[in-house]
Design a protein around this motif. Structure first.
Motif, PDB file in Angstrom:
ATOM      1  N   LYS A  42       0.845  -1.188   0.000  1.00 35.93           N
ATOM      2  CA  LYS A  42       0.000   0.000   0.000  1.00 35.93           C
ATOM      3  C   LYS A  42       0.879   1.236   0.000  1.00 35.93           C
ATOM      4  O   LYS A  42       1.823   1.340   0.777  1.00 35.93           O
ATOM      5  N   THR A  43       0.565   2.167  -0.919  1.00 31.67           N
ATOM      6  CA  THR A  43       1.240   3.452  -0.991  1.00 31.67           C
ATOM      7  C   THR A  43       0.183   4.546  -0.919  1.00 31.67           C
ATOM      8  O   THR A  43      -0.997   4.264  -0.719  1.00 31.67           O
ATOM      9  N   ASP A  44       0.599   5.780  -1.102  1.00 30.31           N
ATOM     10  CA  ASP A  44      -0.366   6.878  -1.101  1.00 30.31           C
ATOM     11  C   ASP A  44      -1.285   6.839  -2.314  1.00 30.31           C
ATOM     12  O   ASP A  44      -2.369   7.426  -2.292  1.00 30.31           O
ATOM     13  N   THR A  45      -0.864   6.141  -3.358  1.00 35.81           N
ATOM     14  CA  THR A  45      -1.627   6.162  -4.608  1.00 35.81           C
ATOM     15  C   THR A  45      -2.211   4.810  -5.015  1.00 35.81           C
ATOM     16  O   THR A  45      -2.999   4.746  -5.952  1.00 35.81           O
ATOM     17  N   SER A  46      -1.851   3.724  -4.336  1.00 36.84           N
ATOM     18  CA  SER A  46      -2.388   2.421  -4.737  1.00 36.84           C
ATOM     19  C   SER A  46      -2.302   1.420  -3.594  1.00 36.84           C
ATOM     20  O   SER A  46      -1.535   1.589  -2.643  1.00 36.84           O
ATOM     21  N   VAL A  47      -3.113   0.367  -3.716  1.00 36.68           N
ATOM     22  CA  VAL A  47      -3.051  -0.753  -2.789  1.00 36.68           C
ATOM     23  C   VAL A  47      -3.150  -2.040  -3.606  1.00 36.68           C
ATOM     24  O   VAL A  47      -3.918  -2.117  -4.573  1.00 36.68           O
ATOM     25  N   THR A  48      -2.335  -3.028  -3.254  1.00 38.26           N
ATOM     26  CA  THR A  48      -2.323  -4.320  -3.941  1.00 38.26           C
ATOM     27  C   THR A  48      -2.826  -5.396  -2.993  1.00 38.26           C
ATOM     28  O   THR A  48      -2.344  -5.516  -1.856  1.00 38.26           O
ATOM     29  N   LEU A  49      -3.803  -6.178  -3.473  1.00 34.72           N
ATOM     30  CA  LEU A  49      -4.443  -7.210  -2.663  1.00 34.72           C
ATOM     31  C   LEU A  49      -4.381  -8.547  -3.395  1.00 34.72           C
ATOM     32  O   LEU A  49      -4.250  -8.590  -4.620  1.00 34.72           O
ATOM     33  N   GLN A  50      -4.505  -9.621  -2.640  1.00 35.68           N
ATOM     34  CA  GLN A  50      -4.522 -10.951  -3.257  1.00 35.68           C
ATOM     35  C   GLN A  50      -5.109 -11.963  -2.286  1.00 35.68           C
ATOM     36  O   GLN A  50      -5.161 -11.732  -1.074  1.00 35.68           O
ATOM     37  N   TYR A  51      -5.538 -13.093  -2.835  1.00 34.59           N
ATOM     38  CA  TYR A  51      -5.919 -14.225  -1.999  1.00 34.59           C
ATOM     39  C   TYR A  51      -4.752 -15.189  -1.817  1.00 34.59           C
ATOM     40  O   TYR A  51      -4.643 -15.853  -0.803  1.00 34.59           O
ATOM     41  N   SER A  52      -3.896 -15.281  -2.822  1.00 33.05           N
ATOM     42  CA  SER A  52      -2.669 -16.061  -2.684  1.00 33.05           C
ATOM     43  C   SER A  52      -1.680 -15.563  -3.716  1.00 33.05           C
ATOM     44  O   SER A  52      -2.057 -14.924  -4.709  1.00 33.05           O
ATOM     45  N   ASP A  53      -0.398 -15.861  -3.503  1.00 34.73           N
ATOM     46  CA  ASP A  53       0.632 -15.297  -4.372  1.00 34.73           C
ATOM     47  C   ASP A  53       0.812 -16.065  -5.682  1.00 34.73           C
ATOM     48  O   ASP A  53       1.673 -15.727  -6.492  1.00 34.73           O
TER      49      ASP A  53
END
Length: 302
Positions: A169-180
């Motif tokens: 997570k940054t000021d401009t985006s967030v990355t999510l996942q259920y698994s890698d």
């Protein structure tokens, strides 16, 4: 939810022939399944349309270990208005990167760096392609990127209600996942204020064990968020009956959760998929009808 799996993103397409040329010749995807329907879906899988429609699943491999694209075609609908919701789908493939350059006269590209570019599919949907292959057996589709108005609220919804892991997570985006080992879900802060889904709006789908569906629905309801279609069973003639629940996140993105057991049967790659699609496109006379209508209207205005 360790057993949850990202399945696909839905695009509405108006020009099926040109669209298929892009996905097959430029991105190098294959046709996994194709189905024709005589009336609208009870869960509005094809949008708010009641007439004849089709869906074509395309991707680099089966949905049980690849993130794929669902191309929804509503007969007679010749245009969809783009909003500012969908950002891009990310692909890592040397072959696709090379093919984008080879077909840039028909499908213009924008060079993002020496190693990446963006290209628009028919309808205006953007793909970011990196000149790099994933390891053997992995999915070249690495992420679905959407725009969001408030990253904190978006993160709270997707992590708190839906159980996705926050990777970055940054000021401009967030990355999510259920698994890698599956495609990430990226939300980028919108620079245009609120999110407008317009008529081209899509839908993201995930599979979970059927026993989890009611719990997810309850979690969303208790959080005061939106359930578009409560838990329902959908029949596919000659195939499995699947349970689904359709949700909407804080920005109104449609989210479909489907029971993984029945979906595993429903989503098997059909060896006749390409033939079925080709036959449907040959039989589709809507382009001729629309051309005659344009000519008629032009003559009327003279």
């Amino acid at each position: 939810m360790e057993e949850a799996r990202a399945l696909h993103w839905v695009f509405k397409v108006a020009n099926r022939n040109l669209t298929m040329r892009f996905y097959r010749n430029v991105l190098g995807m294959g046709v996994l399944r194709h189905e024709e329907f005589t009336e609208g879906c009870d869960a509005q899988c094809n949008g708010p349309y009641d007439g004849k429609w089709s869906k074509s699943m395309v991707g680099y491999g089966p949905e049980d270990n690849h993130f794929v694209v669902e191309l929804t075609y509503n007969y007679g609908v010749k245009e969809y208005t783009l909003g500012n919701d969908f950002n891009s789908i990310h692909i890592s493939s040397k072959n696709a990167f090379s093919a984008c350059h080879q077909h840039k006269e028909e499908f213009p590209i924008t060079e993002l760096s020496d190693n990446s570019l963006s290209v628009c599919a028919p309808g205006g949907y953007t793909f970011v392609v990196t000149n790099e292959d994933v390891k053997e057996g992995s999915d070249p589709v690495t992420a679905l990127e959407l725009n969001a108005t408030d990253l904190d609220k978006t993160t709270e919804y997707w992590s708190g209600c839906l159980g996705m892991k926050k990777v970055d997570k940054t000021d401009t985006s967030v990355t999510l996942q259920y698994s890698d080992n599956q495609a990430n879900l990226i939300f980028t802060k919108s620079t245009a204020g609120g999110i407008d889904h317009a008529s081209a709006y899509g839908r993201v789908a995930f599979a979970v064990p059927s026993k989890e569906l009611a719990r997810i629905q309850t979690s969303v309801q208790e959080a005061g968020c939106t359930v578009i279609t409560p838990l329902v069973s959908l029949d596919t003639p000659g195939k499995a009956t699947v349970e689904v629940v359709i949700l909407a996140d804080v920005d109104g993105y449609e989210i479909c959760f489907v029971g993984s057991e029945a979906f595993a049967e429903l989503s098997q790659v059909d060896p006749k998929a390409t033939e079925l699609l080709e036959d449907a496109m040959k039989e589709d006379k809507s382009d001729e009808w629309w051309q005659k209508r344009v000519e008629f209207l032009n003559n009327m205005s003279k």
